[in-house]
Design an enzyme around this catalytic site. Structure first.
Site, PDB file in Angstrom:
ATOM      1  N   TYR A 305       1.633   2.708 -12.440  1.00  0.00           N
ATOM      2  CA  TYR A 305       0.271   3.065 -12.026  1.00  0.00           C
ATOM      3  C   TYR A 305      -0.726   2.753 -13.141  1.00  0.00           C
ATOM      4  CZ  TYR A 305       1.846   5.803  -7.927  1.00  0.00           C
ATOM      5  OH  TYR A 305       2.366   6.200  -6.728  1.00  0.00           O
ATOM      6  N   PHE A 308      -1.541  -0.913 -13.395  1.00  0.00           N
ATOM      7  CA  PHE A 308      -2.401  -1.365 -12.296  1.00  0.00           C
ATOM      8  C   PHE A 308      -3.840  -0.892 -12.474  1.00  0.00           C
ATOM      9  CE2 PHE A 308       1.449  -1.682  -9.275  1.00  0.00           C
ATOM     10  CZ  PHE A 308       1.679  -2.965  -9.716  1.00  0.00           C
ATOM     11  N   LYS A 314     -10.452  -5.620 -10.368  1.00  0.00           N
ATOM     12  CA  LYS A 314     -10.109  -5.235  -9.011  1.00  0.00           C
ATOM     13  C   LYS A 314     -10.934  -4.056  -8.489  1.00  0.00           C
ATOM     14  CE  LYS A 314      -6.066  -3.202  -7.890  1.00  0.00           C
ATOM     15  NZ  LYS A 314      -4.635  -3.032  -7.578  1.00  0.00           N
ATOM     16  N   ASP A 401       3.592  10.092   4.174  1.00  0.00           N
ATOM     17  CA  ASP A 401       3.543   8.669   4.459  1.00  0.00           C
ATOM     18  C   ASP A 401       2.380   8.410   5.427  1.00  0.00           C
ATOM     19  OD1 ASP A 401       4.030   6.136   5.885  1.00  0.00           O
ATOM     20  OD2 ASP A 401       5.913   6.129   4.769  1.00  0.00           O
ATOM     21  N   MET A 402       1.590   7.386   5.123  1.00  0.00           N
ATOM     22  CA  MET A 402       0.374   7.151   5.922  1.00  0.00           C
ATOM     23  C   MET A 402       0.687   6.909   7.392  1.00  0.00           C
ATOM     24  SD  MET A 402      -0.652   3.294   4.699  1.00  0.00           S
ATOM     25  CE  MET A 402      -0.244   3.507   2.965  1.00  0.00           C
ATOM     26  N   GLU A 417      -5.010  -0.440  -0.923  1.00  0.00           N
ATOM     27  CA  GLU A 417      -4.683  -1.533  -1.857  1.00  0.00           C
ATOM     28  C   GLU A 417      -3.177  -1.742  -1.787  1.00  0.00           C
ATOM     29  OE1 GLU A 417      -4.863  -0.906  -5.996  1.00  0.00           O
ATOM     30  OE2 GLU A 417      -5.140   1.252  -5.898  1.00  0.00           O
ATOM     31  N   GLU A 426       4.209  -6.718   0.479  1.00  0.00           N
ATOM     32  CA  GLU A 426       4.557  -5.310   0.270  1.00  0.00           C
ATOM     33  C   GLU A 426       4.300  -4.509   1.550  1.00  0.00           C
ATOM     34  OE1 GLU A 426       2.947  -3.880  -3.450  1.00  0.00           O
ATOM     35  OE2 GLU A 426       3.896  -5.492  -4.579  1.00  0.00           O
TER      36      GLU A 426
END
Lengths: 623, 623
Positions: A305, A308, A314, A401-402, A417, A426
């Site tokens: 993390y 990133f 970004k 979990d979405m 993202e 991914e």
């Protein structure tokens, strides 16, 4: 090698000790030189080898073992006597070379051995393979090859050649013949010798970026003298030297006229000056090969993390995209009364929460953030952040979990993202499809789409690294079919055989019914020069919102964006290409209820297997 | 870790940030502390775990990933709630521990995890093995064990224990039970906590030197205060701390009363002061395991010769031996007329030529040196040396195997340095037998003899290294039966279970007829304390000439002599020993026309296999 490393090359060293001193005093890393006296060797051809073995060189005791190991780079001449038609001469010369090799191996059992061949490619390969067999993995052979063949020079002593012969030899052909005969052994690398004449076809230079070049030799005669009497190079030569230094981790080898060339220091300073203009910031990471993350299957760790979040480009672009979406969505009149619901899926340690809050502040719009994250460890961080930094903001945290969440009110903006280096690799499409029913019909997704691209490449070093991963048995790398994995690579040791082509596109939200995220395409390329196809680079670009894009495609790479490596789709057996050869390749994105995977197959100029058939080698798990 | 490394231990860190700062400012390498709040955990026992997971610790963002990785040493308490009779309580506590572990693993995916157990050994082992299974090899668990059990302290809160109970617990038993249940996993190591009371039996301290101890924890209450108000230790405690620092590569962990203990700096300085008196010169080499050289089969390389020649003691003793031999052999009257012929077999790069020349000069005797060397690479060096340094000396060079040479005149003194760490293990007897016919009947051999010794040892770390070598496939290490090789080791992480015993003797020249270099012996030892037998250390001693000896036997190790490691004869399965257990072991030296080898077998207290049967695993080649 984060600072440029230099070697001093002095072919014959009557006084090897003072030459080494000369090199170290001038801050070279070492001396590249022959160890065994040539004079001795010439005599030997007429005598019995065994009886003279006692004095064929200077005493090795002039140096400590560590000097031999770290500062001396031995050079071995391998002349075409090895191809002599007389078997007596051939055998005797081979014995000599063996003796020279054994002695060098005695004083310096590992490191780089510099080979200067003028014999048949097969002869060189045979000799090297024989020695590779007998020595350890930490001994690397470097074959000297000229960037441009100096036929005219050759003609000076080869009276048999007609003086009008015009065809200029492509030196890569010679190297490739050696390397091929040696089965592309990874313990054989190249030293390129710069010349004052350059190849007329620039691709002949660029092609070396696909080869394992470990040294660039700069002879004194590539320099001219400027009005202040300093050695300088032509613009073109400067460019070449810089390109080599920028793209490859290599030694720069300075070759003066002799050890008494008083310009040694000036040559070095000149090249050092050239190297100063280069961006070497990501030098350490170069030639990095990674197994792709599977964020749906594994929880990312803290430092991943952190890396990133460090991307300087970004999140600014995400923020700008959210700003523009807020502006389009909520008019100035509504800004006190309307609140945008931002559904943020995959919140991690919170960088997109930050971008959203910034966007709201900058545009003076109200937002309610619903942050979804499945990693319980990241939830710990998010909880603390909300409590400590944003206690007065409207942020709801959902630790799920979405694809499994339920909302009371649908969202105006869906921010994620989830893109990988190949865009959808991914499983961004599958995740977003699973959550888009929570978006209002008027809602927008950031990103709005993703596209993937491929490009045929030659890259012996990366391909070699892939081969080395064979047999590794870490958790996520259990497969021995290492050439059927789509790796992540960060390398500039690559030659691009042709331009890239767009492959697959995904649009969000996806209004198709039914939704089908499988894809297929057939793509055509053409080889610009004789070379070797090792596989395909993969990239992505994505429209976040309207004109705001992020991209890792070479031509349009978002400036400063460091989060993504390229993808490398290797092929199981490299293919030799002739200039003009047509390349046809098929790519599939396949899905079932458990996993998604890519398959790829080259049809022309040679047919390969279907790589990663049924996703058995490299599945991307849906959970 | 060539300088002593220190950690600061503060169990509970309400302010972990300032505690880390405190440790780094005081030049500790890091902070050893619990990460997850205990208070939270206690509450949790009564509640549902899943619902509270969002806030069970402070924010991990207080540190960068690198701080977590390199400066924070997390501590996990593992109480006997894990052994609770209520399965509900047990399960809940296990869930808590899992959560704590997962979170720590998220912020610090590798490094040392410090475990403080108070539950059943099997429970600890089970938990650790479960986590080992799920994490990478670079994560090591450290189990905290007290050097001496503080039963009296326990009684303060364990009202159920009778106050007169006297039996003092042997804490090693607890550790051994954990380690055994965890199958001696190499990712489990120990932290020993020093106490103000010490075990009455010193062996209980020494035994820890056979364990993989990676930390020595020094609590504040082991210090007393001297008249100048500085913290000091008793003589005995000083000795123990020094022994640990001298023999083991470990962290010293300072445990102050609390973070506001104003003596933190004084504790550190005191231990640093103790460490200054230690010899840490060979620290880097420690815990080194090597496959023995086979100088008859392989040619030694340049740097190996260089390392051997660097020995400050060996060649001086050889020189003295040659001096004495020359004095005994040539009287003062003869010294102008008689010349001693010194046959020097295995001349290498010439150190013994130097010793012989020095001896001749010092004693004013004449010598003729015949130097024999089979390695053609060493011959190159010798030739140069003779030409450059000793052109006026009488030195004849013979480039052959010593067993195949012919001389016109027989020698007076035969000098060799063919001894291995186990004396005869580099085939000194076979080589000298093959050349002794060139010695006059009155001649002497230097060395005059060699003796080998063995000693039973406990050494988990070395044994673990041996096991790791399994599957290595270097040229000379092709055998997977790694426990049937007689390794070379340099380690002090060893507990000597009993005294050493003499094993085999060889005398030179050997006047037996016929000569038989095979040997056999049966040896008996006794275990001085409960411990584990991992195998046998092997040593040698050798009489060079009359009273001049060299030795690597612990009691009589030649001062400053660094050329030889010890030998380690492992056993295939370690044996648990009780105090007083009798150990019987058989050793064989066997020979045939191609090779020599050792076999070894333990008969008591348990029977093992015959190790290296027929020399199939570890042959020593005669050519």
């Amino acid at each position: 090698m984060s600072r440029q490393s230099f070697l001093l090359k002095i072919d014959k060293s009557p006084d090897i000790q003072s030459n080494l001193q000369l090199s170290l005093q001038n801050k070279f890393s070492g001396l590249l030189t022959t160890i065994v006296d040539d004079g001795y060797k010439r005599i030997l051809l007429d005598e019995k080898v065994a009886e003279r073995q006692q004095c064929f060189t200077r005493s090795p005791l002039i140096f400590k073992a560590n000097d031999w190991l770290y500062s001396i780079f031995p050079m071995i001449n391998m002349t075409n006597i090895l191809d002599s038609s007389s078997s007596e001469v051939r055998k005797n010369y081979k014995l000599l070379l063996d003796q020279e090799f054994n002695f060098i191996n005695h004083v310096k059992p590992r490191g780089y051995y510099y080979i200067r061949p003028t014999c048949e490619p097969e002869t060189v390969a045979k000799f090297l393979l024989e020695k590779i067999e007998k020595t350890g993995n930490d001994l690397i052979f470097i074959v000297e090859i000229e960037l441009h063949s100096q036929k005219n020079y050759t003609r000076m002593y080869r009276r048999d050649l007609s003086p009008i012969e015009e065809d200029i030899e492509d030196t890569w052909m010679y190297w490739n013949a050696i390397h091929k005969a040696a089965n592309y052994h990874q313990r054989i690398e190249v030293a390129i010798v710069l010349s004052s004449d350059l190849p007329s076809n620039e691709l002949e230079i660029y092609r070396w970026f696909g080869e394992p070049v470990i040294m660039l030799v700069i002879p004194h005669n590539t320099f001219t003298t400027n009005s202040s009497n300093f050695p300088v190079m032509t613009k073109k030569q400067q460019e070449i030297v810089k390109m080599f230094m920028q793209n490859l981790k290599l030694y720069i080898v300075i070759e003066p006229k002799s050890s008494s060339d008083h310009r040694i220091k000036s040559y070095l300073e000149y090249i050092e000056y050239l190297s100063k203009s280069l961006d070497r910031s990501s030098e350490e990471e170069k030639d990095c090969l990674k197994y792709p993350l599977q964020p749906l299957h594994d929880n990312l760790d803290f430092s991943t993390y952190e890396v990133f979040e460090r991307d300087p480009a970004k999140y600014i672009l995400y923020q700008r995209a959210i700003e523009n979406a807020l502006k389009d969505m909520i008019s100035e009149e509504e800004k006190e009364t309307r609140k945008a619901i931002v559904l943020l899926v995959g919140a991690g340690r919170g960088p997109l929460i930050r971008s959203t809050l910034n966007a709201a502040t900058n545009t003076h719009k109200k937002v309610k953030i619903i942050a979804v994250e499945k990693n319980p460890n990241a939830i710990v961080t998010l909880t603390c952040l909300i409590k400590q930094l944003w206690p007065d903001k409207e942020i709801e945290l959902i630790a799920k979990d979405m694809r499994n969440i339920v909302l009371e009110e649908k969202a105006d903006i869906l921010v994620s993202e989830l893109l990988g280096s190949f865009g959808d690799n991914e499983l961004s499409p599958e995740c977003l499809d699973g959550v888009q029913h929570l978006l209002k019909p008027t809602g927008v997704s950031i990103p709005a789409n993703s596209k993937s691209y491929i490009q045929p490449i030659m890259t012996k070093r990366t391909y070699g690294q892939v081969q080395k991963r064979k047999g590794e048995n870490k958790k996520r790398e259990m497969h021995s079919e290492h050439t059927e994995v789509n790796w992540l690579i960060y390398s500039t040791n690559i030659f691009h055989i042709d331009n890239f082509k767009e492959v697959f596109t995904f649009v969000h939200p996806n209004n198709d019914n039914p939704i089908d995220n499988s894809r297929y395409g057939k793509f055509h390329f053409e080889s610009s020069i004789d070379c070797i196809l090792h596989g395909f680079s993969g990239y992505f670009s994505s429209k976040l919102y309207k004109d705001i894009e992020i991209s890792i495609v070479p031509d349009s790479h978002t400036k400063g964006m460091i989060s993504w490596y390229s993808v490398f789709f290797p092929i199981a057996t490299p293919i030799q290409l002739k200039k003009g050869d047509k390349i046809e390749v098929e790519f599939w994105r396949k899905c079932n209820t458990e996993k998604v995977w890519y398959e790829w197959k080259v049809n022309a100029p040679e047919e390969t297997i279907v790589h990663n058939l049924n996703g058995e080698i490299h599945p991307i798990f849906l959970a």
